[in-house]
Design a protein around this motif. Structure first.
Motif, PDB file in Angstrom:
ATOM      1  N   LYS A 127       0.838  -1.203   0.000  1.00  0.00           N
ATOM      2  CA  LYS A 127       0.000   0.000   0.000  1.00  0.00           C
ATOM      3  C   LYS A 127       0.874   1.254   0.000  1.00  0.00           C
ATOM      4  CE  LYS A 127      -3.797   2.402   0.434  1.00  0.00           C
ATOM      5  NZ  LYS A 127      -4.656   2.628  -0.721  1.00  0.00           N
ATOM      6  N   LEU A 176       0.912   4.177  -2.820  1.00  0.00           N
ATOM      7  CA  LEU A 176       0.676   5.576  -2.477  1.00  0.00           C
ATOM      8  C   LEU A 176       1.837   6.469  -2.914  1.00  0.00           C
ATOM      9  CD1 LEU A 176      -1.021   5.352   1.022  1.00  0.00           C
ATOM     10  CD2 LEU A 176      -2.007   6.273  -1.072  1.00  0.00           C
ATOM     11  N   ARG A 207      -0.676   6.809   6.337  1.00  0.00           N
ATOM     12  CA  ARG A 207      -1.585   7.887   6.756  1.00  0.00           C
ATOM     13  C   ARG A 207      -1.083   9.254   6.292  1.00  0.00           C
ATOM     14  NH1 ARG A 207      -2.152  11.020  11.534  1.00  0.00           N
ATOM     15  NH2 ARG A 207      -4.296  11.675  11.828  1.00  0.00           N
ATOM     16  N   SER A 253      -1.265   9.637   2.477  1.00  0.00           N
ATOM     17  CA  SER A 253      -2.662   9.794   2.058  1.00  0.00           C
ATOM     18  C   SER A 253      -3.148  11.218   2.308  1.00  0.00           C
ATOM     19  CB  SER A 253      -3.560   8.809   2.804  1.00  0.00           C
ATOM     20  OG  SER A 253      -3.237   7.492   2.464  1.00  0.00           O
TER      21      SER A 253
END
Length: 78
Positions: free
Chosen positions: A7, A11, A46, A49
């Motif tokens: 992930k 990203l 986090r 994002s």
């Protein structure tokens, strides 16, 4: 852990595309003195994002992100 790493890589690729979209909109180097963003040494899902969200919101609203003066930037120690 492997899923999180995957992930994170996705990203980071998305972030790279988002940077290019921002620079296409506001000019090359327009993110050079932006203080937002993630920790490049210890990136996490986090914070990346959130960074993507902020940049895309700026593009959508046609509003540049706040930056610092180049002289001040050069005084920072990273």
């Amino acid at each position: 852990m492997i899923d999180e790493d995957r992930k994170l890589m996705e990203l980071l690729e998305e972030l790279s595309v988002t940077y290019k979209e921002y620079e296409n909109k506001f000019g090359k180097g327009s993110l050079d003195y932006w203080l937002g963003g993630h920790d490049p040494v210890y990136p996490d899902v986090r914070s990346i994002s959130k960074e993507i969200f902020k940049i895309r919101k700026a593009i959508k609203n046609n509003k540049k992100l706040p930056t610092v003066d180049a002289k001040l930037w050069n005084k920072f120690r990273f």
